[in-house]
Design a protein around this motif. Sequence first.
Motif, PDB file in Angstrom:
ATOM      1  N   GLU A 165       1.123  -1.121   0.162  1.00 17.62           N
ATOM      2  CA  GLU A 165      -0.173  -0.290   0.254  1.00 17.62           C
ATOM      3  C   GLU A 165       0.775   1.429   0.120  1.00 17.62           C
ATOM      4  O   GLU A 165       1.766   1.650   0.147  1.00 17.62           O
ATOM      5  CB  GLU A 165      -0.810   0.084   1.123  1.00 17.62           C
ATOM      6  N   GLU A 185     -13.371   5.901  -0.869  1.00 20.84           N
ATOM      7  CA  GLU A 185     -12.381   5.761  -2.087  1.00 20.84           C
ATOM      8  C   GLU A 185     -12.104   6.933  -3.092  1.00 20.84           C
ATOM      9  O   GLU A 185     -13.123   7.704  -2.486  1.00 20.84           O
ATOM     10  CB  GLU A 185     -13.623   5.218  -3.159  1.00 20.84           C
ATOM     11  N   LEU A 245      -8.276   3.203  -2.593  1.00 25.44           N
ATOM     12  CA  LEU A 245      -8.610   3.060  -1.308  1.00 25.44           C
ATOM     13  C   LEU A 245      -7.906   4.176  -0.748  1.00 25.44           C
ATOM     14  O   LEU A 245      -7.008   3.707   0.320  1.00 25.44           O
ATOM     15  CB  LEU A 245      -9.332   1.482  -0.519  1.00 25.44           C
ATOM     16  N   THR A 261      -5.049   1.781  -0.674  1.00 26.93           N
ATOM     17  CA  THR A 261      -4.837   0.809  -1.965  1.00 26.93           C
ATOM     18  C   THR A 261      -5.112   1.278  -2.615  1.00 26.93           C
ATOM     19  O   THR A 261      -6.501   2.070  -3.351  1.00 26.93           O
ATOM     20  CB  THR A 261      -5.812  -0.355  -0.886  1.00 26.93           C
ATOM     21  N   ASP A 262      -4.216   0.251  -3.573  1.00 24.05           N
ATOM     22  CA  ASP A 262      -4.072   0.693  -5.384  1.00 24.05           C
ATOM     23  C   ASP A 262      -5.967  -0.812  -5.818  1.00 24.05           C
ATOM     24  O   ASP A 262      -6.155  -2.129  -5.373  1.00 24.05           O
ATOM     25  CB  ASP A 262      -3.043  -0.175  -6.434  1.00 24.05           C
ATOM     26  N   LEU A 263      -6.613  -0.344  -6.012  1.00 23.86           N
ATOM     27  CA  LEU A 263      -7.812  -0.834  -6.505  1.00 23.86           C
ATOM     28  C   LEU A 263      -7.890  -0.899  -7.648  1.00 23.86           C
ATOM     29  O   LEU A 263      -9.005  -1.820  -8.163  1.00 23.86           O
ATOM     30  CB  LEU A 263      -9.603   0.046  -5.974  1.00 23.86           C
ATOM     31  N   SER A 264      -7.069  -0.872  -8.354  1.00 29.64           N
ATOM     32  CA  SER A 264      -6.949  -1.558  -9.488  1.00 29.64           C
ATOM     33  C   SER A 264      -7.525  -2.410 -10.529  1.00 29.64           C
ATOM     34  O   SER A 264      -8.707  -3.082 -10.996  1.00 29.64           O
ATOM     35  CB  SER A 264      -5.697  -0.824 -10.550  1.00 29.64           C
ATOM     36  N   GLN A 294      -8.481  -5.308  -8.069  1.00 28.05           N
ATOM     37  CA  GLN A 294     -10.075  -5.369  -7.437  1.00 28.05           C
ATOM     38  C   GLN A 294     -10.410  -4.731  -8.511  1.00 28.05           C
ATOM     39  O   GLN A 294     -11.827  -5.715  -8.984  1.00 28.05           O
ATOM     40  CB  GLN A 294      -9.849  -4.857  -6.723  1.00 28.05           C
ATOM     41  N   LYS A 295     -11.223  -4.000  -9.133  1.00 27.76           N
ATOM     42  CA  LYS A 295     -12.470  -3.053  -9.759  1.00 27.76           C
ATOM     43  C   LYS A 295     -11.698  -3.982 -11.231  1.00 27.76           C
ATOM     44  O   LYS A 295     -13.108  -4.585 -11.393  1.00 27.76           O
ATOM     45  CB  LYS A 295     -11.715  -1.826 -10.036  1.00 27.76           C
ATOM     46  N   GLU A 323     -13.699  -6.736 -10.417  1.00 26.08           N
ATOM     47  CA  GLU A 323     -14.788  -6.655 -10.170  1.00 26.08           C
ATOM     48  C   GLU A 323     -15.933  -6.935 -11.334  1.00 26.08           C
ATOM     49  O   GLU A 323     -17.175  -7.675 -11.732  1.00 26.08           O
ATOM     50  CB  GLU A 323     -15.306  -5.517  -9.305  1.00 26.08           C
TER      51      GLU A 323
END
Length: 561
Positions: free
Chosen positions: A72, A133, A147, A166-169, A171-172, A175
């Motif tokens: 992170e 976010e 995040l 936290t990198d959400l790329s 995760q996104k 998703e």
Amino acid sequence: MKQQMELKKTYKELEEELAKISLQLEEATDSIEAIRSGQIDALIVKGENGSQIYTVKSADQTYRMFIEKMNEGALTLNIDGLILYANSRFAEMVALPLSKVIGHPFIQFVPQEYKKVFTESINNGWQAHNKGEIIITRSDGHCIPLLFSLSTLELDEGMALNMILTDLSLQKEGEQRLKETNEQLLKANSYVERMNDELELMVKERTKDLLISRENFKFLADNIPVIAWTALPDGTINYLNQRFYEFAGVNASEFFMNDWIQVIHPEDREKTTAQWLHAIKSGEPLDIEYRFKYAPDDSYHWHYGKGLPYKNEEGHIIAWFGTSTDIELQKKELEKKDEFISMVSHELKTPLTSLKGFTQLLMFTNKQAKNNLVDGYLETMNNQINKLTRLIADLLDITKSEGGELQFDNELFDFNVLVKEIAGEMQLTTIKHTIELELAKSAKVNGDRDRIGQVITNLISNAIKYSPAADKIIISTRIENNKIILCVQDFGIGISRLQHPNLYSRFYRVLDTSEAHTFPGMGLGLYISKNIIEKHMGKMWLESEPGKGAKFYFALMIADN
Ligand code: ADP
């Protein structure tokens, strides 16, 4: 004014000032690096009110190392939102060297449209722990979803704000993919459900149809006057109709279906079993006569049994359907007719022999008198007597063949020689037709030469008789699988396929009454011919269509020399 003053500075002064600033910068960079690597716990930030030193309370080298290695981004912001500390992961996130991150306001990485919202979050973060976010812009212009988690930190010099990003790329992306897969799954699911419903409906309909057709079949089969049965491809009987039980005098609930052989006459059991096994193995229809138990008067009745294989689209047998018809009455009638024919033929033979004898005597006497007219009459008489003799011989033959008394004198003979001989004789009986021979290599056959000659004569005489408008008949022979095959081809009236199986029944004629006058005959020739060929273990068949002539064949085993 100030500008003017500064402009007045000498080169030397400027040089000194530059050296001072460079020194300060160097010191600042060293301090930052030292804090980042955990060598010192303090940071000096130059503000409007002079330099300020920030020290991290209970700073610990281990934690810093830990933070450095984190996946992170970790930041410390001062009250003005300046980045006091950033780990290298954050520098990676924004794609800038650390030196371009530390000391810069964090808000510069937030795109314009989110700046207001994020400033509010930061403000709240100072009050209490805050999460949310956020999107930040990298130096290459790409945006990445993050995040953030905010918490305050008390430094010696005042409060600071810690931020973990936290990198959400991934995760996104995940998703999104999950969402898409889910949507596809839902679609597939509803399709399967629909298919299932349709299938269920179809199965229900089919089951209903099947039940109805099964009931129809059972009703029909139980009420026809013949015995009907069905069997599995391996010959296991799985249905016998009501008539079977009535005939055999057995109880359906107590009778084991595969014991059917018990109701056949003991003398016919072996032959019947053998033929049934042959049919199962070869897939050929079953065609047989046997005596079947007739319980009402405790006797046996002659039956005609027929079994047909039912095949699927791939040609595999899936079931057998069969019938067994009581032909006792017909058999008795035929026996009576045979007795009568036999008696009449014998009665006719004696006067006919005497008539022939006297005719020949007259012919001989007349030859000396040289009366041509009488000679002609006598010739006709003699021919008619010959025809009558052949007819009576045929009639006797059928009664004999029925009783199994037809005699055969077997010998080894050359097949093609016999064909040529008969063809030559038959050519003399017709002016209109030319008999053409197409004989392949000859072979020797072991059998009754005269009887086989009788068959060939019969086929050629039919070919002549049933092709009045044609001018040729072709007789050919060929060898195949150790058999010699003869074919008599004519170009006459032909026979419909429906009639083919009936031709070999005795007294059977295809013709209607008007045609029957045109083509005289008794319907015995083919019956006797087939009998003779089968007694020689041969086979007889035909190919014909109305108006297209006929090809009659028979095949006989070649004798091994
Ligand atoms: P017959 O010729 O004396 O009637 P057969 O047993 O020789 O008796 O023939 C039975 C029937 O088959 C004939 O009545 C005729 O209808 C048909 N048939 C036989 N040979 C031929 C042929 N070559 N062309 C057409 N029909 C034929």
